[in-house]
Each structure stands twice: as C-alpha cells, then as structure tokens.
Enzyme design. Structure first.
Site, PDB file in Angstrom:
ATOM      1  N   ARG A  47      26.376  35.537  58.346  1.00  0.00           N
ATOM      2  CA  ARG A  47      26.785  35.701  57.011  1.00  0.00           C
ATOM      3  C   ARG A  47      25.916  36.904  56.558  1.00  0.00           C
ATOM      4  O   ARG A  47      26.265  37.577  55.731  1.00  0.00           O
ATOM      5  CB  ARG A  47      26.615  34.344  56.163  1.00  0.00           C
ATOM      6  CG  ARG A  47      26.955  34.707  55.063  1.00  0.00           C
ATOM      7  CD  ARG A  47      27.171  33.524  53.812  1.00  0.00           C
ATOM      8  NE  ARG A  47      26.790  32.329  54.140  1.00  0.00           N
ATOM      9  CZ  ARG A  47      25.683  31.728  54.112  1.00  0.00           C
ATOM     10  NH1 ARG A  47      24.684  32.651  53.629  1.00  0.00           N
ATOM     11  NH2 ARG A  47      25.396  30.616  54.475  1.00  0.00           N
ATOM     12  N   TYR A  99      44.739  49.603  40.421  1.00  0.00           N
ATOM     13  CA  TYR A  99      45.444  48.607  41.493  1.00  0.00           C
ATOM     14  C   TYR A  99      45.603  47.181  40.534  1.00  0.00           C
ATOM     15  O   TYR A  99      44.464  46.761  39.966  1.00  0.00           O
ATOM     16  CB  TYR A  99      44.863  48.304  42.830  1.00  0.00           C
ATOM     17  CG  TYR A  99      45.310  47.165  43.405  1.00  0.00           C
ATOM     18  CD1 TYR A  99      46.391  47.497  44.072  1.00  0.00           C
ATOM     19  CD2 TYR A  99      44.752  46.171  43.625  1.00  0.00           C
ATOM     20  CE1 TYR A  99      46.804  46.411  45.133  1.00  0.00           C
ATOM     21  CE2 TYR A  99      45.264  45.114  44.361  1.00  0.00           C
ATOM     22  CZ  TYR A  99      46.299  45.293  45.185  1.00  0.00           C
ATOM     23  OH  TYR A  99      46.790  44.294  45.832  1.00  0.00           O
ATOM     24  N   ASP A 173      37.715  54.108  43.493  1.00  0.00           N
ATOM     25  CA  ASP A 173      38.511  53.698  44.535  1.00  0.00           C
ATOM     26  C   ASP A 173      39.324  54.627  45.383  1.00  0.00           C
ATOM     27  O   ASP A 173      40.091  55.106  45.009  1.00  0.00           O
ATOM     28  CB  ASP A 173      39.682  52.483  43.919  1.00  0.00           C
ATOM     29  CG  ASP A 173      40.445  51.780  44.847  1.00  0.00           C
ATOM     30  OD1 ASP A 173      40.783  52.255  46.092  1.00  0.00           O
ATOM     31  OD2 ASP A 173      41.013  50.660  44.644  1.00  0.00           O
ATOM     32  N   LYS A 198      44.292  49.619  54.185  1.00  0.00           N
ATOM     33  CA  LYS A 198      45.301  50.543  54.175  1.00  0.00           C
ATOM     34  C   LYS A 198      44.871  51.717  55.278  1.00  0.00           C
ATOM     35  O   LYS A 198      45.060  51.625  56.324  1.00  0.00           O
ATOM     36  CB  LYS A 198      45.393  51.031  52.612  1.00  0.00           C
ATOM     37  CG  LYS A 198      45.269  49.983  51.469  1.00  0.00           C
ATOM     38  CD  LYS A 198      46.698  49.277  51.572  1.00  0.00           C
ATOM     39  CE  LYS A 198      46.460  47.742  50.835  1.00  0.00           C
ATOM     40  NZ  LYS A 198      45.915  48.037  49.430  1.00  0.00           N
TER      41      LYS A 198
HETATM   42  C1  LIG Z   1      45.467  47.216  48.275  1.00  0.00           C
HETATM   43  C2  LIG Z   1      44.437  47.812  47.433  1.00  0.00           C
HETATM   44  C3  LIG Z   1      43.431  47.047  46.629  1.00  0.00           C
HETATM   45  C4  LIG Z   1      43.266  45.566  47.087  1.00  0.00           C
HETATM   46  O1  LIG Z   1      42.803  45.395  48.401  1.00  0.00           O
HETATM   47  P1  LIG Z   1      43.211  44.143  49.433  1.00  0.00           P
HETATM   48  O2  LIG Z   1      42.618  44.468  50.679  1.00  0.00           O
HETATM   49  O3  LIG Z   1      44.595  43.721  49.139  1.00  0.00           O
HETATM   50  O4  LIG Z   1      42.322  43.125  48.611  1.00  0.00           O
HETATM   51  C5  LIG Z   1      42.623  47.990  45.932  1.00  0.00           C
HETATM   52  N1  LIG Z   1      42.903  49.173  45.563  1.00  0.00           N
HETATM   53  C6  LIG Z   1      43.628  49.824  45.979  1.00  0.00           C
HETATM   54  C7  LIG Z   1      44.201  51.125  45.630  1.00  0.00           C
HETATM   55  C8  LIG Z   1      44.688  49.273  46.885  1.00  0.00           C
HETATM   56  O5  LIG Z   1      45.847  49.816  47.410  1.00  0.00           O
END
Ligand SMILES: *Cc1c(COP(=O)(O)O)cnc(C)c1O
Length: 382
Positions: A47, A99, A173, A198
């Site tokens: 962890r 998001y 982000d 992604k």
């Molecule tokens: C998918 C996404 C998230 C959240 O991520 P998860 O891996 O689904 O928890 C946050 N910001 C953006 C821009 C995203 O496309």
C-alpha cells in the site's frame, strides 16, 4: 534531456537488477522480507510502495515535467486524493464544465467537510480573477473541456493564480491531450491530473489516475494519502499503463491525424450543423490551441440537429462503437445529453450549450478510410 518517446520507453524502467528483464516485472507481493529490525531494501508493504507502481510513477513524473507522481485506482480516486490537500474553511475554484464526476465529488462529498466550491468559466480571465478569494487554495481546470472543446489559456491562468497567491495550486486535468500534446507544468501549472484510463493506458482495458506534483509538499502529501487511504493502483494495472505509455507518442500522432481528417469531413457534410474541434481554423480559440498544444488530438463534438437525428445516425454506424469513455485505440462515439452529461440535468446542459443533438467522437487509430466510409454512409442515410 532525452526526447519524449525515449523517456516514455525508458524512464523509471531500467532493466531488472536481478534478472536483466527489459520490462519491469509485475511485483505481486503485498509484503517484503526485512534483514533485521528496520533494515529493508526500500519496500515494506505494497500500500505504501510497490516496485511496479514506483516505475510507472517515475515515468509519469518525467513525461509531465513534474518532480513527483502518485497513481491511484481511478481518475476519481486521484481527484479525491488531491482535495485532501484542503482543510475546512478553504475555497476551490473549478472550471464550470469539467468532467461530471468532479463536481459530483466536490458538491456531494467534499463540501460536507466545510470546503467551498465556485464554478466559473475559466476560459474568461476576468471571471477567473474575480472568483479568487483570500482563502482560495486550489484552482482546478480542464482544457479542452468535454464535449465543447473550450480552451483555458494555461499560461494566463497560472499568472492570475500566482499573482493572487504564490502558494495557490493550479491543477490541470490533462486527460484529453496527454503529456504528448500538452505540458501544463511547463506552462505554469502546479499540478497535473489524469484519468490514465483514457489516452495514457490507451487500450480501454484498465482504470487508473495520477497526480503529478511540482513541490515537496505535493510529494509528501500524496505519498501520505496513498499510505493512509489506500486507493492505490494495483501492480497489474500499473504495468498495463506502462505498457500503454510506450506507444503513447505513435498513438497520439495517429489520433491527431485521423482527428483532423474526421473533423474536416464532418464540417463539410451538409447533415452536420456544427463541429467543435480545436484544430479547425473555425474554432474560436484556434490560435490559443496552436500556442499551448502541439497537436489537437482525437476528440470532436458535432451537432446533428435533434436527439432523433443523432440516434438515427448512431444506429447506422458499424466501425465506430456507441459507448462512453475515450482515448482508446478504437473509435468510440457517445451522446453527451443522455450519457456523460445526463446527471447534470437539462438546465445545466442548456447553460453550458450541450444540446440534445450533440454527438461526441473519440477518434481511434483504425484505418482512416474505414472510419471515413463508416461516418459518410451513416450521415448520407439521414
Ligand atoms: C474519465 C475522466 C475522469 C475520471 O476518471 P476515471 O478513471 O473514470 O475515474 C476525469 N477527468 C476526465 C477528463 C475524464 O475523461
């Protein structure tokens, strides 16, 4: 400093010291033998740290130009970790169209601990400056936004934030562009966050998230959060992301090449009313896109006129798959009003400009001719 692809393939990934294995092994061990009390090889319990995860974290810190990186079980777990930097009485400014999971976490969970959130259009520097308060500790933005592909000028946002308070953290982000096309830290940001689910992982086969930091307190705090809250990325998923990152540059170049061609096809087709893509000269922020991104990527939104027409179009597709998510090798197409942006409600969608006829595509790296033929036949059928 070595080039992007060289770092993507090698940083954090020396051949294994004991066996010479060129790939970092998946260390499936929860614990590590100790020679005597207090004497170990740097790992005690997974962890806290794990050699596979450490390798990915070193790699991501290098690619984003940060001084630390910490990976979590999902993008949302990474954002949850980020907000533990805050204390009761602090204030956060968040982009108004980030998001959907982000404001859900902020408003329905974190606000309950006495932390305040303001949502503003961060593409407007006047609105951003006006939203900052003496107790603002964090500004969280997304650029480009989903699905309208609105940009925030990262350099300008960083100047505004740091003129207000040099200790204020500007977090970006960077999920949509990946470090290959956009380097927020070089533009002045303090933190970079990703859903590695992604483009970084790139194959739609694992969830993950990362926080890249630039200050000693980021490194200390995020390591402490991994240890205390335990929402860490597993060694197998860490290995998957590392494997994905080795081809990030080649994949992003293909997403971008296909993305530009598909955006042009959509813009020229009479069945499409409007296209949002930062790589089109008709995008209102085309000049900014060229100055802060080195490519435009594969995310495009377009207007089909009505939900009924959007649905007829979507049901005709055979190569593109109707699904949520983005950033994988396969082309995914979605309907924001009923999928990613259903939860925010009609009123919020109208305010942001997300219509019932809007369709969003994450252009994959299939053969361009096949994608073009698929979209053409579906559009022509209307
Ligand atoms: C998918 C996404 C998230 C959240 O991520 P998860 O891996 O689904 O928890 C946050 N910001 C953006 C821009 C995203 O496309």
């Amino acid at each position: 400093m070595a080039g992007f692809s060289t770092r993507a393939i090698h940083d954090g990934q020396e051949p294994d010291a004991t066996t010479g294995a060129v790939n970092v092994p998946i260390y499936l061990s929860s614990t590590y033998a100790q020679e005597e009390i207090g004497k170990h090889k740097g790992w005690e319990y997974s962890r806290v740290s794990n050699p596979t995860r450490d390798a990915l974290e070193a790699n991501l810190a290098s690619l984003e130009g940060g001084t630390s990186a910490h990976v979590f079980a999902s993008g949302m777990a990474a954002i949850s970790a980020m907000v533990t930097l805050l204390k009761t009485g602090d204030h956060v400014v968040c982009g108004e169209n980030v998001y959907g999971g982000t404001p859900r976490l902020f408003d329905q969970i974190v606000a309950g601990y006495g932390i305040e959130f303001s949502y503003v259009d961060t593409s407007d520097p006047v609105a951003l400056r006006a939203a900052l308060r003496p107790n603002t500790k964090l500004v969280h933005i997304e650029t480009p936004t989903n699905p309208l592909m609105t940009l925030t000028d990262i350099r300008q946002a960083a100047e505004i934030c740091h003129a207000h308070n040099p200790d204020l953290d500007l977090a970006v982000d960077n999920t949509f562009m990946s470090p290959y096309f956009q380097q927020p830290i070089a533009l002045g940001a303090d933190l970079v966050m990703h859903s590695t689910t992604k483009y970084l992982n790139g194959h739609s086969d694992g969830l993950g998230g990362v926080l890249v930091g630039t200050k000693p307190r980021h490194k200390e705090q995020f390591a402490f959060i991994q240890k205390c809250t335990g929402g860490i990325l597993s060694p197998f998923e860490a290995w998957l992301v590392m494997r994905g990152i080795k081809t990030l540059a080649v994949r992003m170049r293909e997403h971008d090449r296909n993305g530009r061609a598909i955006a042009a096809l959509l813009e020229a087709h009479p069945a499409v009313e409007r296209v949002w893509y930062p790589g089109l000269p008709t995008h209102p922020q085309y000049a900014l896109a060229k100055s802060q991104m080195s490519g435009f990527g594969g995310m495009i939104a377009f207007e089909m006129g009505s939900l009924e027409r959007a649905n007829r179009f979507l049901t005709k597709l055979t190569v593109c798959t109707l699904a949520e998510s983005l950033g994988g090798v396969e082309t995914l197409i979605s309907h924001p009003a009923t999928m990613t942006h259903a939860a925010i409600g009609q009123e919020a969608r109208t305010r942001l400009g997300i219509t019932d006829g809007m369709v969003r595509i994450s252009v994959g790296i299939e053969d361009l001719a096949d994608l073009e033929a698929d979209l053409q036949q579906a559009l022509n059928s209307l």
